[in-house]
Design an enzyme around this catalytic site. Structure first.
Site, short mmCIF file in Angstrom:
data_model
loop_
_atom_site.label_atom_id
_atom_site.label_comp_id
_atom_site.label_asym_id
_atom_site.label_seq_id
_atom_site.Cartn_x
_atom_site.Cartn_y
_atom_site.Cartn_z
N ARG A 1 26.11 -32.52 -89.70
CA ARG A 1 24.90 -32.66 -90.50
C ARG A 1 24.92 -31.69 -91.68
O ARG A 1 25.37 -30.56 -91.55
CB ARG A 1 23.67 -32.40 -89.63
CG ARG A 1 23.57 -33.34 -88.43
CD ARG A 1 22.52 -32.88 -87.45
NE ARG A 1 22.84 -31.58 -86.86
CZ ARG A 1 22.04 -30.90 -86.05
NH1 ARG A 1 20.85 -31.39 -85.75
NH2 ARG A 1 22.41 -29.75 -85.55
N LYS B 1 21.29 -41.90 -85.08
CA LYS B 1 20.15 -41.03 -85.37
C LYS B 1 18.82 -41.73 -85.11
O LYS B 1 18.73 -42.96 -85.19
CB LYS B 1 20.20 -40.52 -86.81
CG LYS B 1 20.45 -41.56 -87.89
CD LYS B 1 20.69 -40.86 -89.23
CE LYS B 1 21.21 -41.81 -90.28
NZ LYS B 1 21.48 -41.13 -91.57
N ARG C 1 21.38 -34.52 -102.54
CA ARG C 1 19.95 -34.77 -102.67
C ARG C 1 19.63 -34.90 -104.17
O ARG C 1 19.88 -34.00 -104.95
CB ARG C 1 19.15 -33.62 -102.06
CG ARG C 1 17.66 -33.55 -102.45
CD ARG C 1 16.85 -34.80 -102.13
NE ARG C 1 16.90 -35.20 -100.73
CZ ARG C 1 16.05 -34.77 -99.81
NH1 ARG C 1 15.09 -33.91 -100.14
NH2 ARG C 1 16.14 -35.20 -98.57
N LYS D 1 14.46 -44.11 -93.60
CA LYS D 1 15.68 -44.82 -93.23
C LYS D 1 15.54 -46.33 -93.31
O LYS D 1 16.55 -47.05 -93.35
CB LYS D 1 16.13 -44.39 -91.83
CG LYS D 1 16.47 -42.90 -91.75
CD LYS D 1 16.79 -42.47 -90.34
CE LYS D 1 17.07 -40.98 -90.25
NZ LYS D 1 15.87 -40.16 -90.54
N ASP E 1 19.02 -39.40 -100.68
CA ASP E 1 20.25 -38.80 -100.16
C ASP E 1 21.41 -39.76 -100.39
O ASP E 1 21.32 -40.95 -100.03
CB ASP E 1 20.11 -38.49 -98.67
CG ASP E 1 19.04 -37.45 -98.39
OD1 ASP E 1 18.70 -36.68 -99.31
OD2 ASP E 1 18.54 -37.42 -97.24
N GLU F 1 19.20 -42.43 -97.50
CA GLU F 1 17.77 -42.28 -97.23
C GLU F 1 17.00 -42.21 -98.54
O GLU F 1 17.52 -41.73 -99.56
CB GLU F 1 17.48 -41.00 -96.42
CG GLU F 1 18.00 -41.03 -95.00
CD GLU F 1 17.49 -39.85 -94.18
OE1 GLU F 1 16.52 -39.18 -94.61
OE2 GLU F 1 18.06 -39.60 -93.10
N ARG G 1 24.66 -30.78 -100.65
CA ARG G 1 24.48 -30.03 -99.41
C ARG G 1 25.72 -30.23 -98.55
O ARG G 1 25.98 -31.34 -98.08
CB ARG G 1 23.21 -30.49 -98.69
CG ARG G 1 21.95 -30.30 -99.53
CD ARG G 1 20.77 -31.02 -98.93
NE ARG G 1 20.99 -32.45 -98.88
CZ ARG G 1 20.14 -33.33 -98.30
NH1 ARG G 1 19.04 -32.89 -97.74
NH2 ARG G 1 20.42 -34.61 -98.30
N ASN H 1 13.48 -40.45 -99.39
CA ASN H 1 12.48 -39.56 -98.82
C ASN H 1 11.22 -39.55 -99.68
O ASN H 1 11.24 -39.08 -100.82
CB ASN H 1 13.05 -38.14 -98.72
CG ASN H 1 14.25 -38.07 -97.81
OD1 ASN H 1 14.13 -37.96 -96.61
ND2 ASN H 1 15.44 -38.14 -98.41
#
Length: 312
Positions: free
Chosen positions: A232, A160, A210, A125, A272, A280, A224, A282
């Site tokens: 979420r 978050k 993603r 993040k 994301d 994000e 997603r 990852n």
């Protein structure tokens, strides 16, 4: 060429053979004739300049309930291996950070994927903040007054934990929600770190995309979609994976961040994207390979191994 490969990850007994990306990376390595070991991060040690792990040879197979066979435990000098896949799940805590420091002592002579120093410097993040014009309005702070001011400006927000994963601890606070003060008290109790607050993006109802990048190049995506009544979209909490292509904006984002990811040795990355915004990056233990493979008829794990072998 046959390589000696160790996978640093959570216990193999917990693997979901239909969804786990580490599992298919292991299968692809075996198909190339590479020899695999498994160890848990708690079995990693540094002593007198040597990095070792109490590891076990492992053989993977796509058989439900019989997906892995582990051999006898042995102490491996990790400097003698060719590749280490750092694949344990977050949280990105001090244990995670310590593992990156230890593995950095043998990288790049033993190639660690992803580069441990840059994994340490790129929390999911926080790393997004390096790139301009790609993220939604965002606040990272422990200051309650700043949080309230942000909420007054944007009304509809997401709160978050800064170093969480899998959607855990993510809250959608609507404009008429009276629980924000209590929520901040709870975050203060459970987390010492600052928290992240972002403007809520209604586009999440159409999905949180993603996108997988290999050596800085976008190679596939899934969308997603959150379950009804759920803010979420993570598949851990019921998000539904559906086939997706890369939009013009997706490609633009990947072109902005891709060269820097490659430069930093971040071979396997999952980003994301919600609507027009990157949320994000990852780099710790990205997922999504199997879902994209099924939708697109590809084998992304082979592309990752091509990139790894090219580095060697």
């Amino acid at each position: 060429m046959s390589l000696a490969v160790a996978i640093q990850m959570d216990p193999v007994e917990t693997i979901d053979i239909d969804g786990d990306s580490s599992f298919v990376l292991g299968l692809a390595a075996q198909a190339r004739g590479h020899h695999l070991y498994h160890y848990h991060p708690r079995q990693l040690s540094w002593r007198d300049g040597k990095v070792t792990a109490r590891a076990r040879p492992v053989v993977f197979r796509r058989e439900r309930g019989n997906h892995a066979t582990l051999g006898a435990e042995e102490v491996l000098d990790l400097a003698t291996l060719d590749v280490i896949l750092m694949r344990q799940d977050p949280p990105f805590d001090m244990a995670y950070i310590t593992a990156t420091h230890i593995l950095e002592r043998i990288h790049p002579d033993t190639l660690v994927v992803n580069d441990p120093g840059h994994v340490r410097n790129a929390p999911e993040k926080l790393s997004v903040t390096e790139f301009r014009n790609v993220m939604p309005p965002t606040l990272i702070t422990s200051d309650r007054y700043e949080i309230m001011a942000f909420r007054n400006e944007h009304k509809d927000i997401i709160v978050k934990p800064l170093f969480g994963n899998g959607g855990a601890g993510v809250f959608h606070v609507k404009p008429d929600d009276e629980n924000l003060a209590s929520l901040l008290e709870m975050f203060t109790q459970f987390y010492r770190e600052p928290i992240q607050i972002q403007r809520y993006e209604p586009a999440v109802r159409q999905g949180d995309k993603r996108i997988i990048l290999i050596d800085g190049k976008a190679v596939g995506a899934i969308n997603r979609v959150p379950a009804q009544g759920e803010a979420r979209s993570n598949m851990h909490v019921g998000g539904q994976a559906i086939k997706s292509d890369l939009s013009k904006r997706d490609q633009e984002i990947c072109e902005i961040i891709g060269p820097e990811l490659k430069k930093r040795g971040l071979i396997f990355v999952g980003i994301d994207v919600i609507g027009n915004y990157l949320t994000e990056i990852n780099v710790t233990s990205p997922t999504g390979l199997q879902q994209i493979n099924r939708f697109d008829g590809v084998c992304l794990e082979d592309q990752i191994w091509d990139a790894i072998e090219a580095r060697l």
